[in-house]
Motif scaffolding. Structure first.
Motif, PDB file in Angstrom:
ATOM      1  N   THR A   7       0.862  -1.182   0.000  1.00 18.76           N
ATOM      2  CA  THR A   7       0.000   0.000   0.000  1.00 18.76           C
ATOM      3  C   THR A   7       0.901   1.234   0.000  1.00 18.76           C
ATOM      4  N   HIS A  10       2.632   1.019   3.661  1.00 19.15           N
ATOM      5  CA  HIS A  10       3.174  -0.214   4.250  1.00 19.15           C
ATOM      6  C   HIS A  10       3.514  -1.239   3.165  1.00 19.15           C
ATOM      7  N   THR A  30       7.074  -6.358   8.290  1.00 20.71           N
ATOM      8  CA  THR A  30       6.407  -5.175   7.741  1.00 20.71           C
ATOM      9  C   THR A  30       7.402  -4.035   7.597  1.00 20.71           C
ATOM     10  N   ASP A  32       7.484   0.058   7.092  1.00 18.98           N
ATOM     11  CA  ASP A  32       6.728   1.309   7.084  1.00 18.98           C
ATOM     12  C   ASP A  32       7.326   2.225   6.028  1.00 18.98           C
ATOM     13  N   GLN A 183     -11.902  -3.768   4.906  1.00 24.93           N
ATOM     14  CA  GLN A 183     -10.522  -3.601   5.374  1.00 24.93           C
ATOM     15  C   GLN A 183     -10.342  -2.149   5.813  1.00 24.93           C
ATOM     16  N   ASP A 185      -7.850   0.866   7.206  1.00 23.68           N
ATOM     17  CA  ASP A 185      -6.472   1.356   7.279  1.00 23.68           C
ATOM     18  C   ASP A 185      -6.545   2.853   7.555  1.00 23.68           C
ATOM     19  N   THR A 187      -5.312   5.159   6.096  1.00 23.96           N
ATOM     20  CA  THR A 187      -5.293   5.949   4.859  1.00 23.96           C
ATOM     21  C   THR A 187      -6.334   5.510   3.840  1.00 23.96           C
ATOM     22  N   GLY A 250      -7.906  -5.672   9.451  1.00 27.13           N
ATOM     23  CA  GLY A 250      -6.963  -4.561   9.353  1.00 27.13           C
ATOM     24  C   GLY A 250      -6.865  -3.825  10.677  1.00 27.13           C
ATOM     25  N   GLU A 251      -7.063  -2.504  10.656  1.00 27.77           N
ATOM     26  CA  GLU A 251      -7.014  -1.666  11.851  1.00 27.77           C
ATOM     27  C   GLU A 251      -8.393  -1.702  12.516  1.00 27.77           C
ATOM     28  N   GLU A 288      -3.363  -8.575   9.589  1.00 33.04           N
ATOM     29  CA  GLU A 288      -2.480  -7.608   8.939  1.00 33.04           C
ATOM     30  C   GLU A 288      -1.915  -8.153   7.631  1.00 33.04           C
TER      31      GLU A 288
END
Length: 511
Positions: A7, A10, A30, A32, A183, A185, A187, A250-251, A288
């Motif tokens: 993405t 990430h 992961t 960042d 999902q 996120d 953003t 996701g988040e 995740e």
């Protein structure tokens, strides 16, 4: 094989294997990504991106040389098409032509599709197809990055198609349809609608705090807004069979608030669980990496063409192909010059070359060389088998050492979440690290409070709560009746200490 979910902010990487529809994950990490390096899926600095990924792979000792990718971007166009029945390349051509016509896009888009069923139009049977159009330059960015990394890129697919492999491979999800998968996120929000065990609609929406007056609750507001828009859209298409289940991943920090809002509409919510055909996830958070895991499943070519590299190759367009033809053209020019020079001296050297070539060929054809080659091949085959066995044993040891255990401390942690409430346990079950607790309460606000305690405690995974019900079924007396509800969650694995792993490696080297 490596699998990447990329993405704008990430890069999530897993290393694993796929075998007969089952995924075994060996490792995960992961990266960042700094803001501006990837914008709407387009990599702005390819060498820098390649360097960042290479450094992470080296630090995590992920040396695999094949990869697949799941991508997300609001530049990707989703469209439902109704087209005549066709198969294979003919079907792909029809989808591409209709997308270019109906959406007004040029041929600089990579177009893929999944078949979502059949429909009758004016007495004629047609195919319902969910098509995606991704800018070719986005796909080409990833080709260039992985070419610099020296990793063979086997597939690039849009995330809605990769996560669908997980959803549709789990038979339990069939009973939940129509189902909305969300999902979350910081953003973006990605929403996939499933009906009749098929993906029928997908939407990707970028979100920004500025769009919500820089509110601290902008994620909750954005998700709430987009989910309700999907409800309205689905009702307009199929009012007789509305969405009854919403699954988040996701988040998920806003899960309780979203659940409370949706329960008022008789909508059941849950968090994406891990299906039985995926293993080795004990050492990381499954949600995740769900898109990356889904990208590892094999494609069903009878119902989908979602590999953007493959569909580009089918229409004769790829950066690899362009480079090949440029190389051929360059080689032809150079060859013409070389041939002229060689022609001058060729006759002089011809007899000498023939003699030396004959000697070398005789040596290569000799029984001694053939025996040496056979011995090397046999040794390599044995070594490959030993490495395979070693990999299986190492994975088994790690999985056993990290197996979740129900201890007295865990029981105390669970009991702490019920403190100060009237909630009581009636049933408790535990197996393979997963626990289910059936409870009763006297007040209708206490179930959500107990579930909230579990989330705030942050020591359990995959917490699922589907609301409460009156044991008598009398909704008018729900404030005084005994309320029944169930909480399910996973006990986290035991952490395998790095010093133990190092000691095991040193022992193995010594032996």
């Amino acid at each position: 094989m490596l699998s990447f979910d990329i993405t704008d902010r990430h890069v999530r990487i897993i290393r694993g294997t796929e075998n007969h529809g089952k995924i075994k994950v060996a490792d995960a990490t992961t990266i960042d990504v700094e803001e501006g390096l990837i914008v709407n899926g387009h990599i702005k600095d390819i060498p820098k991106m390649a360097t960042i990924i290479n450094d992470e792979l080296k630090s995590k000792r992920m040396a695999d040389k094949e990869a697949v990718i799941s991508i997300s971007s609001n530049l990707i166009i989703f469209k439902e098409l109704h087209i005549p029945k066709a198969k294979g390349t003919q079907l792909l051509t029809i989808v591409q032509n209709q997308m270019q016509t109906t959406m007004g896009i040029a041929d600089d888009y990579s177009i893929s599709y999944t078949i979502a069923g059949e429909i009758e139009e004016e007495g004629v049977q047609a195919m319902k197809v969910l098509a995606t159009a991704c800018p070719f330059e986005v796909v080409d960015c990833f080709r260039k990055v992985f070419s610099m990394l020296g990793i063979a890129l086997r597939s690039v697919a849009v995330s809605c198609n990769t996560i669908s492999r997980i959803i549709l491979s789990n038979p339990k999800n069939k009973a939940k349809m129509p189902m909305l998968l969300v999902q979350i996120d910081p953003t973006f929000v990605s929403l996939n609608l499933y009906e009749n065990n098929q993906l029928t609609f997908s939407r990707f929406a970028s979100i920004d705090p500025e769009d919500y007056d820089n509110s601290e609750d902008y994620i909750y507001e954005a998700v709430n807004e987009n989910v309700f828009r999907m409800f309205q859209f689905q009702r307009s298409r199929n009012g007789d069979n509305p969405i009854q289940n919403v699954v988040f991943y996701g988040e998920t920090t806003e899960y309780i608030r979203l659940t409370n809002a949706l329960e008022q509409m008789d909508i059941t919510t849950s968090i994406l669980g891990t299906p039985n055909n995926i293993g080795g996830y004990e050492n990381f958070e499954f949600q995740e990496y769900a898109n990356a895991i889904g990208a590892m499943f094999r494609t069903n070519k009878d119902t989908e063409r979602i590999n953007l590299i493959e569909v580009d190759a089918a229409v004769g367009r790829s950066s690899a192909g362009a480079s090949f033809f440029l190389s051929v053209a360059g080689a032809a020019i150079v060859s013409a010059a070389v041939v002229g020079a060689v022609y001058i001296f060729g006759n002089i050297q011809e007899n000498q070359y023939k003699s030396e070539t004959a000697e070398i060929q005789a040596w290569m054809d000799s029984p001694e060389v053939a025996a040496q080659i056979a011995a090397v091949d046999s040794a390599q085959t044995k070594l490959d088998k030993v490495n395979v066995v070693k990999g299986v044993v190492d994975t088994a040891v790690t999985n056993y050492e990290s197996l979740p255990v129900l201890t007295t401390d865990v029981i105390r942690d669970i009991e702490a979440n019920f403190s100060g409430t009237s909630v009581r346990w009636t049933e408790l079950s535990f197996g393979n690290g997963a626990m289910s607790i059936t409870c009763t309460a006297r007040n209708n606000d206490e179930p959500a409070k107990v579930v909230g305690n579990f989330f705030e405690q942050d020591i359990f995974d995959n917490i699922t709560y589907n609301g409460f019900a009156s044991e008598s079924g009398n909704e008018e007396e729900i404030a005084t009746e005994s309320l029944k509800f169930t909480i399910t969650f996973d006990i986290r694995e035991i952490e395998v200490h790095e010093e133990n792993e190092n000691t095991a490696e040193e022992t193995a080297e010594t032996n």
